[in-house]
Design a protein around this motif. Structure first.
Motif, PDB file in Angstrom:
ATOM      1  N   GLY A 143       0.795  -1.216   0.000  1.00  0.00           N
ATOM      2  CA  GLY A 143       0.000   0.000   0.000  1.00  0.00           C
ATOM      3  C   GLY A 143       0.829   1.268   0.000  1.00  0.00           C
ATOM      4  O   GLY A 143       0.306   2.356   0.241  1.00  0.00           O
ATOM      5  N   ILE A 144       2.132   1.138  -0.256  1.00  0.00           N
ATOM      6  CA  ILE A 144       3.021   2.293  -0.293  1.00  0.00           C
ATOM      7  C   ILE A 144       4.110   2.024  -1.329  1.00  0.00           C
ATOM      8  O   ILE A 144       4.536   0.887  -1.518  1.00  0.00           O
ATOM      9  N   ASP A 145       4.508   3.068  -2.019  1.00  0.00           N
ATOM     10  CA  ASP A 145       5.526   2.961  -3.062  1.00  0.00           C
ATOM     11  C   ASP A 145       6.904   3.063  -2.416  1.00  0.00           C
ATOM     12  O   ASP A 145       7.338   4.132  -2.002  1.00  0.00           O
ATOM     13  N   PHE A 146       7.622   1.928  -2.335  1.00  0.00           N
ATOM     14  CA  PHE A 146       8.917   1.925  -1.660  1.00  0.00           C
ATOM     15  C   PHE A 146       9.934   2.800  -2.382  1.00  0.00           C
ATOM     16  O   PHE A 146      10.782   3.422  -1.744  1.00  0.00           O
ATOM     17  N   GLU A 147       9.870   2.849  -3.702  1.00  0.00           N
ATOM     18  CA  GLU A 147      10.778   3.697  -4.478  1.00  0.00           C
ATOM     19  C   GLU A 147      10.626   5.166  -4.070  1.00  0.00           C
ATOM     20  O   GLU A 147      11.607   5.869  -3.835  1.00  0.00           O
ATOM     21  N   ARG A 148       9.386   5.609  -3.965  1.00  0.00           N
ATOM     22  CA  ARG A 148       9.116   6.998  -3.552  1.00  0.00           C
ATOM     23  C   ARG A 148       9.493   7.208  -2.085  1.00  0.00           C
ATOM     24  O   ARG A 148      10.028   8.254  -1.697  1.00  0.00           O
ATOM     25  N   PHE A 149       9.245   6.205  -1.265  1.00  0.00           N
ATOM     26  CA  PHE A 149       9.600   6.266   0.150  1.00  0.00           C
ATOM     27  C   PHE A 149      11.111   6.431   0.313  1.00  0.00           C
ATOM     28  O   PHE A 149      11.579   7.249   1.105  1.00  0.00           O
ATOM     29  N   LEU A 150      11.867   5.665  -0.463  1.00  0.00           N
ATOM     30  CA  LEU A 150      13.318   5.755  -0.402  1.00  0.00           C
ATOM     31  C   LEU A 150      13.797   7.128  -0.856  1.00  0.00           C
ATOM     32  O   LEU A 150      14.716   7.702  -0.262  1.00  0.00           O
ATOM     33  N   GLU A 151      13.180   7.659  -1.893  1.00  0.00           N
ATOM     34  CA  GLU A 151      13.568   8.986  -2.370  1.00  0.00           C
ATOM     35  C   GLU A 151      13.319  10.053  -1.316  1.00  0.00           C
ATOM     36  O   GLU A 151      14.136  10.944  -1.107  1.00  0.00           O
ATOM     37  N   ARG A 152      12.219   9.953  -0.601  1.00  0.00           N
ATOM     38  CA  ARG A 152      11.894  10.954   0.413  1.00  0.00           C
ATOM     39  C   ARG A 152      12.762  10.812   1.661  1.00  0.00           C
ATOM     40  O   ARG A 152      12.826  11.725   2.483  1.00  0.00           O
ATOM     41  N   SER A 153      13.448   9.685   1.778  1.00  0.00           N
ATOM     42  CA  SER A 153      14.377   9.531   2.896  1.00  0.00           C
ATOM     43  C   SER A 153      15.625  10.386   2.690  1.00  0.00           C
ATOM     44  O   SER A 153      16.395  10.594   3.632  1.00  0.00           O
ATOM     45  N   GLN A 154      15.845  10.850   1.457  1.00  0.00           N
ATOM     46  CA  GLN A 154      17.007  11.665   1.060  1.00  0.00           C
ATOM     47  C   GLN A 154      18.314  10.869   1.077  1.00  0.00           C
ATOM     48  O   GLN A 154      19.392  11.441   0.878  1.00  0.00           O
ATOM     49  N   LEU A 155      18.254   9.559   1.312  1.00  0.00           N
ATOM     50  CA  LEU A 155      19.477   8.768   1.399  1.00  0.00           C
ATOM     51  C   LEU A 155      20.253   8.760   0.093  1.00  0.00           C
ATOM     52  O   LEU A 155      21.484   8.854   0.077  1.00  0.00           O
ATOM     53  N   ARG A 156      19.543   8.648  -1.021  1.00  0.00           N
ATOM     54  CA  ARG A 156      20.228   8.511  -2.311  1.00  0.00           C
ATOM     55  C   ARG A 156      20.871   9.810  -2.779  1.00  0.00           C
ATOM     56  O   ARG A 156      21.760   9.782  -3.623  1.00  0.00           O
ATOM     57  N   ASN A 157      20.396  10.925  -2.264  1.00  0.00           N
ATOM     58  CA  ASN A 157      20.923  12.211  -2.722  1.00  0.00           C
ATOM     59  C   ASN A 157      21.605  12.980  -1.589  1.00  0.00           C
ATOM     60  O   ASN A 157      21.596  14.201  -1.565  1.00  0.00           O
ATOM     61  N   THR A 158      22.196  12.226  -0.657  1.00  0.00           N
ATOM     62  CA  THR A 158      22.956  12.834   0.443  1.00  0.00           C
ATOM     63  C   THR A 158      24.391  12.316   0.407  1.00  0.00           C
ATOM     64  O   THR A 158      24.619  11.108   0.339  1.00  0.00           O
ATOM     65  N   THR A 159      25.342  13.232   0.462  1.00  0.00           N
ATOM     66  CA  THR A 159      26.760  12.881   0.397  1.00  0.00           C
ATOM     67  C   THR A 159      27.459  13.241   1.697  1.00  0.00           C
ATOM     68  O   THR A 159      27.267  14.348   2.222  1.00  0.00           O
ATOM     69  N   LEU A 160      28.239  12.299   2.229  1.00  0.00           N
ATOM     70  CA  LEU A 160      29.054  12.578   3.410  1.00  0.00           C
ATOM     71  C   LEU A 160      30.274  13.382   2.972  1.00  0.00           C
ATOM     72  O   LEU A 160      31.083  12.910   2.171  1.00  0.00           O
ATOM     73  N   VAL A 161      30.402  14.589   3.509  1.00  0.00           N
ATOM     74  CA  VAL A 161      31.515  15.469   3.150  1.00  0.00           C
ATOM     75  C   VAL A 161      32.706  15.232   4.066  1.00  0.00           C
ATOM     76  O   VAL A 161      33.847  15.081   3.613  1.00  0.00           O
ATOM     77  N   SER A 162      32.444  15.192   5.362  1.00  0.00           N
ATOM     78  CA  SER A 162      33.537  14.988   6.321  1.00  0.00           C
ATOM     79  C   SER A 162      32.956  14.598   7.672  1.00  0.00           C
ATOM     80  O   SER A 162      31.752  14.738   7.916  1.00  0.00           O
ATOM     81  N   ILE A 163      33.826  14.112   8.541  1.00  0.00           N
ATOM     82  CA  ILE A 163      33.447  13.796   9.919  1.00  0.00           C
ATOM     83  C   ILE A 163      34.000  14.887  10.817  1.00  0.00           C
ATOM     84  O   ILE A 163      35.184  15.223  10.748  1.00  0.00           O
ATOM     85  N   GLY A 164      33.123  15.465  11.618  1.00  0.00           N
ATOM     86  CA  GLY A 164      33.529  16.559  12.483  1.00  0.00           C
ATOM     87  C   GLY A 164      33.868  16.105  13.886  1.00  0.00           C
ATOM     88  O   GLY A 164      34.447  15.038  14.097  1.00  0.00           O
ATOM     89  N   LYS A 165      33.435  16.895  14.837  1.00  0.00           N
ATOM     90  CA  LYS A 165      33.786  16.664  16.244  1.00  0.00           C
ATOM     91  C   LYS A 165      33.144  15.393  16.792  1.00  0.00           C
ATOM     92  O   LYS A 165      31.994  15.084  16.498  1.00  0.00           O
ATOM     93  N   VAL A 166      33.914  14.671  17.588  1.00  0.00           N
ATOM     94  CA  VAL A 166      33.427  13.471  18.278  1.00  0.00           C
ATOM     95  C   VAL A 166      33.514  13.730  19.777  1.00  0.00           C
ATOM     96  O   VAL A 166      34.576  14.089  20.289  1.00  0.00           O
ATOM     97  N   GLU A 167      32.402  13.566  20.462  1.00  0.00           N
ATOM     98  CA  GLU A 167      32.368  13.790  21.915  1.00  0.00           C
ATOM     99  C   GLU A 167      32.070  12.476  22.628  1.00  0.00           C
ATOM    100  O   GLU A 167      31.180  11.730  22.233  1.00  0.00           O
ATOM    101  N   HIS A 168      32.814  12.203  23.691  1.00  0.00           N
ATOM    102  CA  HIS A 168      32.679  10.967  24.452  1.00  0.00           C
ATOM    103  C   HIS A 168      31.876  11.220  25.727  1.00  0.00           C
ATOM    104  O   HIS A 168      31.993  12.252  26.356  1.00  0.00           O
ATOM    105  N   ASN A 169      31.067  10.217  26.074  1.00  0.00           N
ATOM    106  CA  ASN A 169      30.316  10.294  27.320  1.00  0.00           C
ATOM    107  C   ASN A 169      30.080   8.875  27.826  1.00  0.00           C
ATOM    108  O   ASN A 169      29.005   8.300  27.658  1.00  0.00           O
ATOM    109  N   GLY A 170      31.124   8.314  28.460  1.00  0.00           N
ATOM    110  CA  GLY A 170      31.000   6.947  28.976  1.00  0.00           C
ATOM    111  C   GLY A 170      30.851   5.956  27.837  1.00  0.00           C
ATOM    112  O   GLY A 170      31.669   5.912  26.920  1.00  0.00           O
TER     113      GLY A 170
END
Length: 365
Positions: A144-171
């Motif tokens: 009852g839902i179009d998975f192709e359209r669902f995936l597109e709206r997740s923005q996963l396919r059109n998002t690029t990792l540019v860099s990794i920034g600050k990492v903070e530790h907490n236990g």
């Protein structure tokens, strides 16, 4: 050589050997210390896990990717954020309808979240986004839902990792900044990945803390571009719809048969209609659409229209070969392609409807 000179040279040699020995001992200590730091400390840090993830993605290593990402939790949390976003901008939904949608999305969550997991893992291992196929329940609209359209709206396919920034530790928890870019609109954003330490000491990305904020930022930008593109192409679409309504009626009339068989004359007329009118009009419509400037956020809609045209032309070409050869396989292929084209058309209609009723952008006339 006198004794004094001999003794001086001997002492100098011993001094050199001592320095060499000291240097060797120092280098060994550094190597041992580095190895101890690496194997007993660094590999148990979030930074190490993030570095391994980047390498896994670059080298299409699905096994390593799965080790450093809690895929089930990540997909589950992302699904919750995404399904809220699916109707967050719909100003026409009543509270009762929204409640109904919420129940529906809860019902299909196991299959959809698992689909996100599988699709993301396939992207890592295969290097491309592979959609559900074969007997997969996510293929088409079986849920009852179009998975192709669902995936597109997740923005996963059109998002690029540019860099990794600050990492903070907490236990046993940590957060890592992931600097990303949305490819269509070239919008930069910083996702905050929450990381958790597993029992054996290695770290995993558990979920994205501000994923919904990312969706809330990108969706209106894309919607405005889509609305602009729809307005710019409205006349082309309306004119072609009128043309194809006439051609459809003509096709039905030529293909009418009381006994289910087409005469030789009918086949010839149908071939002429397809080759001289239907396919040329499809090509002309697409040429007119291609001539319109496509706003950045409307690229997906434009691509869907192009795909619909290409699929429709292929379907008609197989239908013609079926008329010429009488081969049932050609008609079956034409029917399959026609169904695919109808699915794309329905997806395009969904995009247009969603854009028209979304808030914060002008409604389409």
């Amino acid at each position: 050589m006198d004794d004094y000179t001999w003794q001086q040279r001997l002492q100098a040699r011993k001094a050199r050997e001592h320095r060499r020995l000291s240097l060797v001992i120092f280098l060994l200590a550094v190597m041992i210390g580095s190895a101890l730091w690496y194997f007993f400390f660094y590999i148990r840090t979030p930074e190490y896990s993030l570095a391994q993830l980047q390498t896994a993605i670059a080298e299409h290593d699905g096994e390593t990717f799965a080790r450093y990402v809690n895929q089930e939790l990540l997909a589950s949390r992302a699904y919750d954020d995404l399904t809220v976003d699916l109707f967050a901008y719909d100003s026409e939904l009543t509270p009762q309808t929204k409640a109904m949608f919420e129940k529906f999305y809860i019902l299909i969550k196991p299959q959809m979240a698992a689909g996100l997991e599988t699709t993301a893992l396939n992207r890592v291992t295969a290097g491309s986004w592979l959609l559900p196929d074969g007997t997969d329940i996510l293929k088409g609209r079986q849920l009852g839902i179009d998975f192709e359209r669902f995936l597109e709206r997740s923005q996963l396919r059109n998002t690029t990792l540019v860099s990794i920034g600050k990492v903070e530790h907490n236990g046993q928890n940590a957060t890592a900044e992931l600097n990303i870019r949305e490819d269509y609109t070239q919008t930069d954003f910083t996702l905050v990945a929450v990381m958790e330490q597993a029992d054996d000491g290695h770290w995993q990305i558990a979920y994205l803390k501000n994923y919904k904020a990312y969706l809330d930022l990108i969706s209106p930008l894309q919607n405005r571009d889509i609305a602009s593109y729809i307005a710019d192409t409205k006349e082309i679409v309306n004119n072609s719809n009128e043309t194809f309504a006439v051609l459809k009626s003509h096709f039905k009339r030529l293909g009418h048969s009381k006994n289910g068989y087409l005469s030789k004359q009918q086949k010839q007329k149908l071939q002429s209609l397809i080759t001289e009118d239907i396919i040329p009009n499809l090509q002309e419509r697409q040429a007119q659409l291609d001539a319109v400037a496509i706003p950045a956020g409307a690229q997906y809609l434009a691509r869907q229209r192009q795909q619909a045209t290409e699929t429709s032309i292929k379907a008609w070409q197989h239908y013609i070969r079926g008329l010429q050869t009488g081969n049932p396989q050609e008609f079956a292929t034409a029917e399959t392609l026609h169904k695919q084209e109808l699915a794309i058309d329905l997806r395009v209609q969904d995009i247009i409807r969603h854009t028209a009723i979304s808030k914060n952008i002008p409604n389409l006339p």
